[in-house]
Design a protein around this motif. Sequence first.
Motif, PDB file in Angstrom:
ATOM      1  N   PRO A  45       0.801  -1.230   0.000  1.00 29.99           N
ATOM      2  CA  PRO A  45       0.000   0.000   0.000  1.00 29.99           C
ATOM      3  C   PRO A  45       0.832   1.278   0.000  1.00 29.99           C
ATOM      4  O   PRO A  45       0.306   2.348  -0.314  1.00 29.99           O
ATOM      5  N   LEU A  46       2.094   1.171   0.376  1.00 33.60           N
ATOM      6  CA  LEU A  46       3.017   2.302   0.251  1.00 33.60           C
ATOM      7  C   LEU A  46       4.004   1.955  -0.858  1.00 33.60           C
ATOM      8  O   LEU A  46       4.848   1.070  -0.704  1.00 33.60           O
ATOM      9  N   SER A  47       3.879   2.623  -1.986  1.00 27.04           N
ATOM     10  CA  SER A  47       4.745   2.303  -3.124  1.00 27.04           C
ATOM     11  C   SER A  47       4.952   3.548  -3.962  1.00 27.04           C
ATOM     12  O   SER A  47       4.243   4.557  -3.809  1.00 27.04           O
ATOM     13  N   GLY A  48       5.935   3.478  -4.850  1.00 32.54           N
ATOM     14  CA  GLY A  48       6.235   4.625  -5.697  1.00 32.54           C
ATOM     15  C   GLY A  48       7.123   4.236  -6.850  1.00 32.54           C
ATOM     16  O   GLY A  48       7.560   3.081  -6.971  1.00 32.54           O
ATOM     17  N   PHE A  49       7.414   5.211  -7.698  1.00 29.97           N
ATOM     18  CA  PHE A  49       8.298   5.033  -8.841  1.00 29.97           C
ATOM     19  C   PHE A  49       9.345   6.150  -8.858  1.00 29.97           C
ATOM     20  O   PHE A  49       9.064   7.286  -8.451  1.00 29.97           O
ATOM     21  N   VAL A  50      10.526   5.798  -9.332  1.00 26.77           N
ATOM     22  CA  VAL A  50      11.543   6.793  -9.673  1.00 26.77           C
ATOM     23  C   VAL A  50      11.845   6.620 -11.152  1.00 26.77           C
ATOM     24  O   VAL A  50      12.200   5.521 -11.595  1.00 26.77           O
ATOM     25  N   LEU A  51      11.685   7.681 -11.899  1.00 25.71           N
ATOM     26  CA  LEU A  51      12.041   7.667 -13.316  1.00 25.71           C
ATOM     27  C   LEU A  51      13.460   8.206 -13.462  1.00 25.71           C
ATOM     28  O   LEU A  51      13.727   9.357 -13.114  1.00 25.71           O
ATOM     29  N   GLU A  52      14.376   7.377 -13.944  1.00 24.50           N
ATOM     30  CA  GLU A  52      15.711   7.850 -14.304  1.00 24.50           C
ATOM     31  C   GLU A  52      15.633   8.290 -15.765  1.00 24.50           C
ATOM     32  O   GLU A  52      15.781   7.490 -16.683  1.00 24.50           O
ATOM     33  N   GLY A  53      15.350   9.555 -15.959  1.00 30.64           N
ATOM     34  CA  GLY A  53      15.085  10.081 -17.287  1.00 30.64           C
ATOM     35  C   GLY A  53      16.296  10.696 -17.948  1.00 30.64           C
ATOM     36  O   GLY A  53      17.437  10.452 -17.555  1.00 30.64           O
ATOM     37  N   ASN A  54      16.037  11.520 -18.952  1.00 30.21           N
ATOM     38  CA  ASN A  54      17.152  12.126 -19.674  1.00 30.21           C
ATOM     39  C   ASN A  54      17.801  13.222 -18.820  1.00 30.21           C
ATOM     40  O   ASN A  54      17.243  13.700 -17.840  1.00 30.21           O
ATOM     41  N   ALA A  55      19.013  13.604 -19.195  1.00 30.48           N
ATOM     42  CA  ALA A  55      19.765  14.583 -18.417  1.00 30.48           C
ATOM     43  C   ALA A  55      19.644  15.964 -19.051  1.00 30.48           C
ATOM     44  O   ALA A  55      19.793  16.102 -20.271  1.00 30.48           O
ATOM     45  N   PRO A  56      19.414  17.000 -18.256  1.00 35.23           N
ATOM     46  CA  PRO A  56      19.134  16.935 -16.811  1.00 35.23           C
ATOM     47  C   PRO A  56      17.643  17.019 -16.509  1.00 35.23           C
ATOM     48  O   PRO A  56      17.265  17.306 -15.376  1.00 35.23           O
TER      49      PRO A  56
END
Length: 583
Positions: free
Chosen positions: A474-485
């Motif tokens: 129930p506690l979750s998330g995402f991290v997007l390692e996207g383009n720089a910067p």
Amino acid sequence: MTAAIPSAAIPPAAPMPGTRRARIAVFSGPTATIQNSEPLVTSNAARRKHGLPLLTSSDGEPLRRDIVRMQRLAAPVTVYVEAFSAHPLEADAAELYAAPDGWIGTDGEFRPERSGDGDTPVYEVTIGPEDGLFSLPYMARTRDGLAWDGDGMEALGPGERTRQTFYPDASRIFEEIDRFGLDADGVNNMLSSRGDFTFHRAAPSGGYLSGLPGDRRSDHGEGDIPPETRGEHFFSYSPPHLAHGPAKQTLARLTNVVQTTLDGGGYDGAIWLEGSPAVEETGYWLGLLIDTTVPISCNSAQRPHGALSADGDRNLVDSVDYIRSRIWADADGVDRVGSVLVIDEQIFTARDAQKADARPGGYVATGGHGGVIGTIGAPGDPMLTFWPAKAHTHLSEVNTRRLPAAVTGVTRVDGAVTTVEVPVKDASGALLEDAMPTVTIVKYARYGMDDFSDAAALQVEVTARIERSLQASPLSGFVLEGNAPFGRGDESQMAALRRAVAHGIPVVRTSRGNAEGMVPRVPGDVFVAGSTLTSTKARLLLMACLLRFGALPPAADPEHPTAEEWDAIREHVARYQAVFDTH
């Protein structure tokens, strides 16, 4: 980021103490090369004694010098040490020396007086168990009477036929460094002369498969240690086929051990030991979660203890000196730096350190233009050049003291997304292992879309993780390692992650690589801008924010949120953003 103010403008609360002893808690973490040793290999002395094949060099000849390992004597013994054998030029200055204790004749007998030209001058000394460790031939064999040639009784053998090379806690390593390590004046006791230490197995690399009686514990715990299991109670990486890493529940467990220990009071600082690829992550986590006013210094090693040029031994001594130096203290004696990595004669902030290569000197600063804030171990006193501007430990908005007893999570019930209360801490204030959030890293790469559509459904990994989180976390998330910067992904990634937000699952945008610029905020965005954090560090901070603030408010129909629901989400995201801007 760091504040560009020279340390000379902010003198420590007290002068360099020089002789001041420190009381330090030493915590053992997972897969720690700094607490690993090379395999115990049976010496040729034992092989000759038992008629076993000898170890040979590349030319096929027996090893010129036998294998010796640090071991204890079981009883006192008198030995005769050849005079002038400690250095090639001792004999050149023989006139500066007192007479030897006696002579060993050509017949092998000791006499107080020289009896012939072939006699060898010697010193007579009696040594025993109370004198500690000595380098001695390793005489052990397997239960089958064979020589040990590696970790196991055979290559790639099962756990029950394989020895551990990782130490269960740091007490033995401290003893060996104290015994055999020398300072610039040629004197040992480099640790015991500087401080008093307690040893704690927070998430150790080595474990007691057969258990351990309570009266033999060195980790300051109470009672017997029951038999332990790899991958649950301890975490090693060798031999590779038996390797186990820690799970997210371990993070809660080690946090509780560190916080409870430091709450006991009386410590001048803490040392955390972990494997070199991951110490940067746990170090940052401890700087976020642990509410303490004393320094936390993290150490790792690129080479095992006992190996040629083992770097970890020096790093440990430097950590002790860092804590004793009090260069970390403000005018009130409170830590102003936060968790650091003391490694290779440099002081990194844990937030801004990253392993780049498997060699001493293989760490780099990330997250902007700071990171390396001082030097230590090289000629001269420990010194800070800058101090961090980010919140940490006792100043952290997500430390254990500021976490609520429970937060709101999201789950799916009968097909609908709904909120649920998630307990975070127990009555004593300890983190609950079951509460630890699940945060997934999604990586952007050019030419990653399956076709020219921007449909979120094409992001099957994100879609599957959303559904799994709604069922199990129930506690979750995402991290997007996207383009720089900029921290952006392709159209389908952004659409899928926006769908996650509508389900109550927060998303942080970071830049790939070691970005020197800030990920810019986008007006009206429903994503969190990840500042200068790497994706792995952003993941940890997002986990801490979930424990502090809970999930985002989900839309009644996540596929079609209303304008009012998006506004409510943005209001909640702003709380996350404030922490990401300052930690």
